[in-house]
Design a protein around this motif. Structure first.
Motif, mmCIF file in Angstrom:
data_model
loop_
_atom_site.group_PDB
_atom_site.id
_atom_site.type_symbol
_atom_site.label_atom_id
_atom_site.label_comp_id
_atom_site.label_asym_id
_atom_site.label_seq_id
_atom_site.Cartn_x
_atom_site.Cartn_y
_atom_site.Cartn_z
ATOM 1 N N SER A 55 35.096 40.964 42.887
ATOM 2 C CA SER A 55 33.940 40.627 42.223
ATOM 3 C C SER A 55 33.195 41.671 41.766
ATOM 4 C CB SER A 55 32.985 39.877 43.513
ATOM 5 O OG SER A 55 31.553 39.346 42.802
ATOM 6 N N ALA A 56 31.882 42.014 41.993
ATOM 7 C CA ALA A 56 31.198 43.317 41.481
ATOM 8 C C ALA A 56 31.948 44.603 42.033
ATOM 9 C CB ALA A 56 29.819 43.253 41.675
ATOM 10 N N GLY A 57 32.741 44.258 43.133
ATOM 11 C CA GLY A 57 33.455 45.545 43.622
ATOM 12 C C GLY A 57 34.720 45.802 42.839
ATOM 13 N N ALA A 58 35.112 44.966 42.203
ATOM 14 C CA ALA A 58 36.446 45.240 41.504
ATOM 15 C C ALA A 58 35.944 45.792 39.979
ATOM 16 C CB ALA A 58 37.133 43.609 40.897
ATOM 17 N N ALA A 156 47.829 52.537 43.429
ATOM 18 C CA ALA A 156 47.665 50.861 43.058
ATOM 19 C C ALA A 156 46.235 50.696 42.707
ATOM 20 C CB ALA A 156 48.489 50.130 43.855
ATOM 21 N N LEU A 157 45.996 49.702 41.892
ATOM 22 C CA LEU A 157 44.691 49.085 41.846
ATOM 23 C C LEU A 157 44.937 47.554 41.929
ATOM 24 C CD1 LEU A 157 41.604 48.988 40.988
ATOM 25 C CD2 LEU A 157 42.440 48.928 38.508
ATOM 26 N N ALA A 158 44.274 46.984 42.819
ATOM 27 C CA ALA A 158 44.396 45.571 43.174
ATOM 28 C C ALA A 158 42.638 44.798 43.008
ATOM 29 C CB ALA A 158 44.648 45.297 44.434
ATOM 30 N N VAL A 159 42.745 43.850 42.116
ATOM 31 C CA VAL A 159 41.432 43.179 42.032
ATOM 32 C C VAL A 159 41.928 41.529 42.174
ATOM 33 C CG1 VAL A 159 40.353 44.495 40.206
ATOM 34 C CG2 VAL A 159 41.934 42.314 39.387
ATOM 35 N N SER A 160 40.986 40.877 42.986
ATOM 36 C CA SER A 160 41.265 39.528 43.484
ATOM 37 C C SER A 160 40.277 38.399 42.576
ATOM 38 C CB SER A 160 40.907 39.355 44.730
ATOM 39 O OG SER A 160 41.917 40.304 45.590
ATOM 40 N N ALA A 161 40.934 37.410 42.439
ATOM 41 C CA ALA A 161 40.111 36.309 41.816
ATOM 42 C C ALA A 161 40.532 34.893 42.405
ATOM 43 C CB ALA A 161 40.420 36.308 40.457
ATOM 44 N N LEU A 199 38.771 41.557 35.332
ATOM 45 C CA LEU A 199 37.470 41.793 36.077
ATOM 46 C C LEU A 199 36.440 40.897 35.820
ATOM 47 C CD1 LEU A 199 37.444 45.468 34.809
ATOM 48 C CD2 LEU A 199 38.552 44.469 36.836
ATOM 49 N N LEU A 200 36.551 40.089 34.694
ATOM 50 C CA LEU A 200 35.420 39.232 34.425
ATOM 51 C C LEU A 200 35.668 38.025 35.252
ATOM 52 C CD1 LEU A 200 35.330 39.159 30.378
ATOM 53 C CD2 LEU A 200 33.536 39.755 32.190
ATOM 54 N N ALA A 201 37.156 37.507 35.639
ATOM 55 C CA ALA A 201 37.337 36.619 36.302
ATOM 56 C C ALA A 201 37.022 36.644 37.986
ATOM 57 C CB ALA A 201 38.924 36.276 36.506
ATOM 58 N N SER A 202 37.219 38.087 38.333
ATOM 59 C CA SER A 202 36.930 38.412 39.717
ATOM 60 C C SER A 202 35.614 38.418 39.830
ATOM 61 C CB SER A 202 37.496 39.853 39.682
ATOM 62 O OG SER A 202 37.345 40.252 41.294
ATOM 63 N N SER A 220 48.910 30.892 35.575
ATOM 64 C CA SER A 220 48.077 30.941 34.490
ATOM 65 C C SER A 220 47.020 29.863 34.733
ATOM 66 C CB SER A 220 48.800 30.628 32.960
ATOM 67 O OG SER A 220 49.500 31.560 32.621
ATOM 68 N N GLY A 221 45.503 29.756 34.307
ATOM 69 C CA GLY A 221 44.646 28.886 34.522
ATOM 70 C C GLY A 221 43.111 29.654 34.605
ATOM 71 N N TRP A 222 42.303 28.731 35.211
ATOM 72 C CA TRP A 222 40.973 29.092 35.436
ATOM 73 C C TRP A 222 40.690 29.864 36.461
ATOM 74 C CZ3 TRP A 222 38.097 29.351 30.775
ATOM 75 C CH2 TRP A 222 38.505 28.438 29.834
ATOM 76 N N TYR A 223 39.976 30.979 36.571
ATOM 77 C CA TYR A 223 39.539 31.778 37.644
ATOM 78 C C TYR A 223 38.226 31.987 37.905
ATOM 79 C CZ TYR A 223 44.581 32.644 38.045
ATOM 80 O OH TYR A 223 45.811 32.507 38.263
ATOM 81 N N GLY A 224 37.756 32.086 39.069
ATOM 82 C CA GLY A 224 36.257 32.288 39.428
ATOM 83 C C GLY A 224 36.241 33.580 40.559
ATOM 84 N N ASP A 225 35.374 33.789 40.877
ATOM 85 C CA ASP A 225 34.866 35.012 41.712
ATOM 86 C C ASP A 225 35.943 35.234 42.681
ATOM 87 O OD1 ASP A 225 33.518 36.655 43.854
ATOM 88 O OD2 ASP A 225 32.144 36.576 42.334
ATOM 89 N N GLY A 226 36.649 36.266 43.263
ATOM 90 C CA GLY A 226 37.660 36.593 43.948
ATOM 91 C C GLY A 226 37.106 36.472 45.616
ATOM 92 N N SER A 227 35.860 36.304 45.798
ATOM 93 C CA SER A 227 35.338 36.138 47.179
ATOM 94 C C SER A 227 35.663 35.082 47.734
ATOM 95 C CB SER A 227 33.829 36.738 47.261
ATOM 96 O OG SER A 227 33.629 37.986 46.829
ATOM 97 N N MET A 228 35.733 33.920 46.827
ATOM 98 C CA MET A 228 35.901 32.574 47.222
ATOM 99 C C MET A 228 37.333 32.683 47.670
ATOM 100 S SD MET A 228 34.259 30.101 44.107
ATOM 101 C CE MET A 228 35.312 30.893 42.806
#
Length: 406
Positions: A55-58, A156-161, A199-202, A220-228
């Motif tokens: 999320s914003a942490g990403a 490494a850099l990792a971001v979650s969604a 980043l916007l997805a996360s 592939s698909g629609w993504y929302g906040d990585g905290s979910m």
């Protein structure tokens, strides 16, 4: 080069609450310069070989990673953004923007079945966060990331969604060495060339900001906040090779006990919404930290032979989280939100009166305003300085040796 043992940085989500992380990072940079000497080789290195954000942490994580060769300067640059934040850098906060998104969205919730018969009104979210893409283009030079990895300033850099399409929690990572994808229950990790849309997805807070489409092979698909649905926030850093982790939270874990809450009557939609978001953003990390601590304690009880027989390894961790309730801080700053946003939140029961805690949790995720972010940054710095000895011991930062006669 980064420091050894390989240290992972985990930045959790929380919208505007992520300002707290920046204060912690500022204090860390200052403590290292103080202990090791500003011009020393140790003070020049990136202390985090693995950086993971949600999320914003990403957003903070990516900005750090892309400037891993100049860590202190990167922290200063990120701090400058958060110190002077205005909500309209993240979402449309003007009357027209709010009317086009939030007011229409609330109308659809109430009488959408009528409108649907007359027109195809399908608002995507409460707020329009299109300004955020421009901010990220300036704040996060992703074109530098391959260089940081190839030169080993970063591993490494990792971001979650979270995928609305598949229901899975997905960690996208870019690494210097080959790391195989992994699959766990309802969560996967896949290599990717990270982009602004990732980043916007996360950071697409559910209901607040629109989801983001990502094209990533089978994911592939629609993504929302990585905290979910993020049941194991620490896992990506460990999987990517971190031998110890610094975890910066944005609420609850180290708040003072004994708080007395008065019954304020039936909860408003804002209170319910804030409670739901706090569950999404805060609870998963707390549970995962407790799980890690239990595993560490269990491993301490095993004999050397028993330890060799298990794939589990102890993880050294330092957790820094707010010592004050961010909800209470947000209550003092709800009045700082732009007038159209305050009006929108009043529609769901959030008070804009200073000190009124009703709906403050919900507002805290949207308070991208300098008075609020500066107070959180100051809290992050103070909390870190208060644990100076723990921080120095965790990193092994020792005072720089002085030359004879110096």
């Amino acid at each position: 080069m980064h420091e050894t043992p390989l240290t992972g940085l985990i930045l959790s989500g929380g919208g505007a609450r992520a300002a707290y992380q920046v204060g912690v990072l500022q204090a860390l940079a200052a403590l290292r310069r103080e202990a090791c000497g500003a011009g020393s080789a140790q003070a020049a290195r990136n202390p985090f070989g693995i950086i993971c954000g949600t999320s914003a942490g990403a957003l903070n994580a990516a900005a750090l990673a892309c400037n891993a060769d100049r860590f202190d300067a990167a922290v200063d640059s990120i701090a400058e953004v958060w110190r002077n934040f205005q909500a309209d850098q993240v979402y449309r906060a003007d009357s027209i923007g709010v009317l086009r998104s939030g007011a229409q969205w609330l109308t659809m919730l109430s009488v959408g079945w009528v409108l649907a018969k007359w027109r195809r009104a399908r608002p995507k979210s409460l707020l329009d966060n299109s300004p955020l893409a421009g901010l990220l283009e300036r704040m996060v030079p992703l074109e530098r990331l391959p260089q940081m990895l190839s030169q080993r300033h970063l591993q490494a850099l990792a971001v979650s969604a979270s995928s609305y399409s598949s229901g899975e929690h997905v960690t996208f990572f870019e690494s210097a060495a080959r790391v195989d994808p992994y699959l766990r229950s309802q969560r996967i990790a896949v290599p990717a060339t990270l982009t602004i849309p990732h980043l916007l997805a996360s950071a697409a807070i559910p209901f607040m900001f629109p989801s983001q489409r990502l094209v990533q092979g089978a994911q592939s698909g629609w993504y929302g906040d990585g905290s979910m649905r993020q049941t194991a926030p620490i896992s990506p850093a460990i999987h990517l090779g971190a031998q110890r982790v610094l975890i910066i939270g944005v609420g609850r874990m180290q708040e003072p006990p004994g708080r007395v809450v008065k019954d304020g009557g039936y909860p408003t939609l804002a209170q319910i919404g804030g409670h739901a978001l706090s569950s999404i953003f805060l609870d998963g990390l707390s549970v995962d930290i407790e799980r890690m601590q239990r595993i560490n304690r269990t491993l301490e009880l095993l004999t050397p032979d028993q330890r060799l027989a298990t794939p589990l390894q102890p993880v050294q961790a330092l957790v820094i989280a707010p010592s004050q309730r961010i909800d209470d801080i947000a209550a003092r700053h709800q009045k700082d939100l732009p007038t159209p946003v305050r009006a929108l939140l009043r529609g769901v029961g959030s008070s804009s009166s200073s000190g009124d805690a009703r709906g403050a949790a919900l507002a805290s995720y949207l308070l991208f305003e300098a008075p609020f972010t500066r107070e959180l940054m100051a809290l992050g710095e103070a909390d870190t300085y208060a644990r100076r000895a723990e921080v120095l011991a965790f990193f092994g930062w020792t005072p720089a040796a002085r030359a004879p006669g110096g």
